[in-house]
Write a protein that holds these residues in place. Structure first.
Motif, short mmCIF file in Angstrom:
data_model
loop_
_atom_site.label_atom_id
_atom_site.label_comp_id
_atom_site.label_asym_id
_atom_site.label_seq_id
_atom_site.Cartn_x
_atom_site.Cartn_y
_atom_site.Cartn_z
N TYR A 1 -12.08 20.23 56.68
CA TYR A 1 -12.03 18.89 57.27
C TYR A 1 -12.16 17.78 56.24
O TYR A 1 -12.21 16.61 56.59
CB TYR A 1 -13.10 18.73 58.35
N ARG A 2 -12.20 18.12 54.96
CA ARG A 2 -12.27 17.07 53.93
C ARG A 2 -11.01 16.22 53.99
O ARG A 2 -9.89 16.74 54.06
CB ARG A 2 -12.43 17.69 52.54
N TYR A 3 -11.16 14.93 53.95
CA TYR A 3 -10.03 13.98 53.96
C TYR A 3 -9.14 14.28 52.76
O TYR A 3 -9.61 14.41 51.64
CB TYR A 3 -10.57 12.56 53.90
N PRO A 4 -7.80 14.44 52.97
CA PRO A 4 -6.93 14.92 51.90
C PRO A 4 -7.01 14.12 50.60
O PRO A 4 -6.89 14.69 49.52
CB PRO A 4 -5.53 14.80 52.52
N SER A 5 -7.19 12.81 50.70
CA SER A 5 -7.18 11.97 49.49
C SER A 5 -8.52 11.93 48.77
O SER A 5 -8.60 11.42 47.65
CB SER A 5 -6.77 10.54 49.86
N GLU A 6 -9.58 12.47 49.39
CA GLU A 6 -10.91 12.29 48.80
C GLU A 6 -11.02 12.90 47.41
O GLU A 6 -11.57 12.29 46.49
CB GLU A 6 -11.99 12.90 49.71
N GLY A 7 -10.47 14.10 47.21
CA GLY A 7 -10.60 14.79 45.93
C GLY A 7 -9.94 14.03 44.79
O GLY A 7 -10.55 13.82 43.73
N TRP A 8 -8.69 13.60 44.99
CA TRP A 8 -8.02 12.93 43.89
C TRP A 8 -8.55 11.51 43.68
O TRP A 8 -8.53 11.00 42.56
CB TRP A 8 -6.51 12.95 44.04
N ILE A 9 -9.06 10.88 44.74
CA ILE A 9 -9.68 9.57 44.57
C ILE A 9 -10.95 9.71 43.72
O ILE A 9 -11.22 8.89 42.84
CB ILE A 9 -10.00 8.92 45.93
N LEU A 10 -11.72 10.76 43.96
CA LEU A 10 -12.89 11.01 43.13
C LEU A 10 -12.49 11.26 41.67
O LEU A 10 -13.11 10.75 40.74
CB LEU A 10 -13.69 12.21 43.66
N ALA A 11 -11.41 12.04 41.48
CA ALA A 11 -10.95 12.32 40.13
C ALA A 11 -10.53 11.04 39.41
O ALA A 11 -10.87 10.83 38.24
CB ALA A 11 -9.78 13.32 40.17
#
Length: 264
Positions: A7-17
């Motif tokens: 359920y992690r929002y798809p953009s969260e990972g690359w926004i964090l990166a």
């Protein structure tokens, strides 16, 4: 049981990166003369966050009511239902007397702590409370509580004003992505899109007594989103505009992950 990756929002990972890349780049570009101090400053900010968290927890024990089966059996059962669904690890929940409509979580180590303001118990029904509590448990399960301290510690290293503005915008951008992820966790916890929507609306507008009133509030929120001022305001906030959160909830409710969880 729902794994955080589902359920992690798809953009969260690359926004964090991108945020970490910007933070690191800015620090290297602006702090080369004192780069050896950066690890010490970063460690200091994280250590300060840890001790502030412990102090806040001790204060909660004095003024908050722990949610246990002895003190609040109905709410404790609701919390356990959310925990079984989202598997956040060890959690303590406190109810704090307040007229403010809010809930939040904190803690760098387990057990993490969720705080629910007492006004929400009067304002919301059980399913709406599940959304709010599930949202906070989602922050824990997804690692947002400790990542906030990590990224915040990096962003807190003194840099020139222009660099500080860049870091602030990047940090808040990631915060907003985290809110979308946590909203998904809340929806999985309550299982009902309409309850997720009314929970979000009640957090900003207070009691909702009819469908007509709900529609009026949603229309007002939609007008805010369409305005230039609303769009600019969102870039300065850690939370997305409510109408945008509702739109993302609707998209997630139509997704295979949510349909599987609800037997659809």
């Amino acid at each position: 049981m729902n794994r955080p990756s589902s359920y992690r929002y798809p953009s969260e990972g690359w926004i964090l990166a991108v945020t970490l890349f910007l933070v690191g780049g800015v620090l290297v570009a602006t702090a080369l003369p004192t780069l050896c101090l950066v690890p010490l400053l970063f460690g200091g900010f994280v250590l300060l966050g840890y001790y502030m968290s412990r102090s806040h927890h001790e204060e909660l024990k004095k003024r908050g009511v722990p949610v246990t089966y002895d003190r609040a059996p109905q709410l404790a059962a609701l919390v356990d239902d959310c925990k079984r669904n989202l598997q956040p690890g060890e959690i303590e929940v406190f109810v704090v007397p307040s007229k403010e409509r809010n809930a939040y979580t904190f803690g760098l180590t387990q057990p993490n702590t969720v705080v629910v303001y007492s006004s929400l118990l009067e304002l919301m029904d059980d399913d709406e409370l599940k959304f709010v509590i599930g949202h906070e448990l989602g922050h824990v399960a997804l690692g947002h509580t400790w990542l906030n301290s990590l990224v915040g510690g990096l962003a807190g290293v003194p840099v020139p004003l222009a660099a500080a503005v860049i870091l602030n915008f990047a940090f808040r951008w990631w915060n907003r992505a985290c809110e979308y992820s946590a909203d998904r966790a809340g929806l999985l916890a309550c299982g009902d899109l309409s309850k997720g929507v009314t929970a979000l609306v009640k957090l900003v507008a207070g009691p909702i007594h009819s469908q007509q009133q709900l529609n009026q509030v949603l229309a007002a929120l939609d007008r805010e989103d369409d305005s230039v001022g609303g769009l600019l305001a969102e870039t300065m906030q850690t939370h997305p505009l409510v109408i945008n959160r509702i739109e993302e909830l609707r998209k997630f409710a139509a997704s295979p992950v949510f349909r599987r969880q609800n037997g659809g």
